[in-house]
Enzyme design. Structure first.
Site, PDB file in Angstrom:
ATOM      1  N   ASP A  89      -2.239   2.281  -4.542  1.00 15.31           N
ATOM      2  CA  ASP A  89      -3.470   2.706  -3.878  1.00 15.31           C
ATOM      3  C   ASP A  89      -4.533   1.623  -4.021  1.00 15.31           C
ATOM      4  O   ASP A  89      -4.491   0.786  -4.930  1.00 15.31           O
ATOM      5  CB  ASP A  89      -3.985   4.010  -4.486  1.00 15.31           C
ATOM      6  CG  ASP A  89      -3.050   5.176  -4.207  1.00 15.31           C
ATOM      7  OD1 ASP A  89      -2.345   5.116  -3.186  1.00 15.31           O
ATOM      8  OD2 ASP A  89      -3.030   6.119  -5.022  1.00 15.31           O
ATOM      9  N   HIS A 101       0.823  -1.216   0.000  1.00 22.58           N
ATOM     10  CA  HIS A 101       0.000   0.000   0.000  1.00 22.58           C
ATOM     11  C   HIS A 101       0.855   1.263   0.000  1.00 22.58           C
ATOM     12  O   HIS A 101       0.346   2.368  -0.257  1.00 22.58           O
ATOM     13  CB  HIS A 101      -0.925  -0.005   1.218  1.00 22.58           C
ATOM     14  CG  HIS A 101      -2.244   0.684   0.986  1.00 22.58           C
ATOM     15  ND1 HIS A 101      -2.447   1.583  -0.036  1.00 22.58           N
ATOM     16  CD2 HIS A 101      -3.436   0.598   1.646  1.00 22.58           C
ATOM     17  CE1 HIS A 101      -3.675   2.024   0.010  1.00 22.58           C
ATOM     18  NE2 HIS A 101      -4.310   1.448   1.013  1.00 22.58           N
TER      19      HIS A 101
END
Length: 417
Positions: A392, A388
């Site tokens: 995204d 992450h």
């Protein structure tokens, strides 16, 4: 005069290894270029070969010791292997009261020992097969090979070991009273972790501690791919000499997703992001010592047949223990197929320094709604674990959705949609 045996070059950025197993013991006959030891590196097993023919001399290091490139590990002494090796003596018949011995002047050839390299239709045993032969005490000359050109595989040795265990031991006298089984015995066994397993453990733990791991899921209707595979598999195999599997479809679908969402195919290096204009996919396969991930390179330029050929070759070499360091170097994305073991759903861990991994699972018939009707379809759960820090949630979900759509409508793979 003796010859020194040293640790060979192990590959780029690899400076040390562990002595996994001595394939030859002091006094054993050794042929030139014959494997005498197996080294375990972080990724693969590598054979150390004899620099000359002769007799195995002293082991400078023990099994389990860590050695560096160029280190002295053993010696090979001059001499006749047949005279130096004590094994043929085992074939000498015991004195018999029979008045007429069999008229054979030359000694009968002894059965190959576990360390021998010749067996049946195979002239060379792979490191994994040799290890299995030694561990189970199997005579390779009595094992029928099922591999290419009659080669013995690790499964052949394991099957022979099971058959050997199942055979009742011949009774020569009244059996001694066996200790009564209490039914409450508790045992423990401690086995040293292989270097590969230690490395896998460290890398996976490092991935959890370093990356911001998250997993997104989706499910795929496999009807179209199954139909296409069933329709063309015979023609495909006849033309290309390889079976048409599902991995080539998922590899091509992944290429579409990675080209559309470049961050899923990127890596973090320090404070920089490295983007790749090519797709090298690491395919997770099971090997005797654990999971390995050889790399299928330039998947974006390969045909379906090229992908299937590469995967089949890596699978066979992983099973035989003949993968090299170069085979597992690099990779921009990973596909792990837990479905072959029956897994329904999982959260795969990324393969650092990569930023994403696709997890495939088993196909099973499930009720789904199509055009307002409940129907049965062959469904598969797919999972995308990602870092992450770089990717995204929107990008990860979009990438997985692209893979899903390409599998459910394989025409997209042909027209690049």
């Amino acid at each position: 005069m003796s010859s020194e045996v040293k640790v060979p070059t192990l590959g780029e950025s690899v400076s040390e290894a562990t002595i996994g197993q001595w394939l030859k013991q002091p006094g054993d006959a050794v042929a030139a270029d014959e494997a005498i030891a197996s080294l375990e590196t972080d990724k693969v097993a590598i054979d150390v070969t004899a620099p000359q023919a002769g007799v195995m001399g002293q082991h400078i290091v023990k099994e389990g010791d860590t050695v560096t490139v160029g280190a002295l590990i053993a010696t090979i002494e001059d001499g006749s292997g047949a005279a130096a090796a004590p094994k043929p003596a085992a074939a000498t018949p015991a004195p018999s009261p029979s008045p007429a011995p069999t008229p054979t002047a030359a000694p009968a050839p002894s059965a190959p020992t576990a360390a021998d390299d010749t067996s049946g239709g195979s002239s060379v045993l792979s490191p994994a097969v040799r290890r299995a032969v030694l561990e189970h005490g199997i005579d390779p000359s009595k094992v029928k090979g099922t591999g290419k050109d009659g080669r013995i595989t690790k499964d052949d040795v394991l099957a022979a070991a099971q058959a050997k265990t199942a055979q009742p031991a011949p009774s020569t006298s009244a059996p001694a009273a066996a200790p009564a089984a209490t039914g409450g015995e508790r045992r423990e066994e401690r086995v040293r972790m292989t270097r590969l397993r230690q490395t896998v453990a460290k890398r996976l733990k490092s991935a959890q501690e370093t990356a911001a791991l998250l997993t997104t899921f989706n499910d795929v209707d496999m009807s179209a791919v199954i139909e296409a595979r069933d329709k063309y598999k015979d023609v495909f195999q006849k033309k290309h000499g390889i079976k048409l599997g599902f991995m080539s479809f998922f590899s091509k679908a992944s290429v579409l997703a990675l080209k559309s969402i470049p961050s899923v195919n990127a890596q973090i290096e320090g404070d920089e992001i490295v983007y790749f204009d090519y797709v090298d996919i690491s395919i997770a396969v099971s090997a005797p010592n654990g999971l390995v991930v050889p790399v299928v390179r330039n998947v974006d330029k390969l045909s379906f047949a090229g992908i299937e050929q590469a995967i089949a070759d890596y699978g066979k070499r992983a099973k035989d223990g003949t993968l090299t360091m170069e085979d597992m170097k690099g990779g921009t994305f990973t596909i792990s197929n837990g479905g072959v073991f029956g897994g329904l759903m999982s959260t795969p861990i990324i393969n650092p320094p990569q930023s994403a991994v696709l997890g495939l699972h088993r196909i099973e018939d499930r009720p789904v709604v199509r055009d307002g009707q409940i129907v049965i379809r062959p469904m598969m759960y797919i999972a995308l674990s990602y870092d992450h820090r770089l990717i995204d949630g929107r990008e990860a979900v979009t990438a997985l959705k692209t893979i899903k759509e390409a599998i459910e409508d394989p025409t997209r793979l042909l027209i690049d949609l």
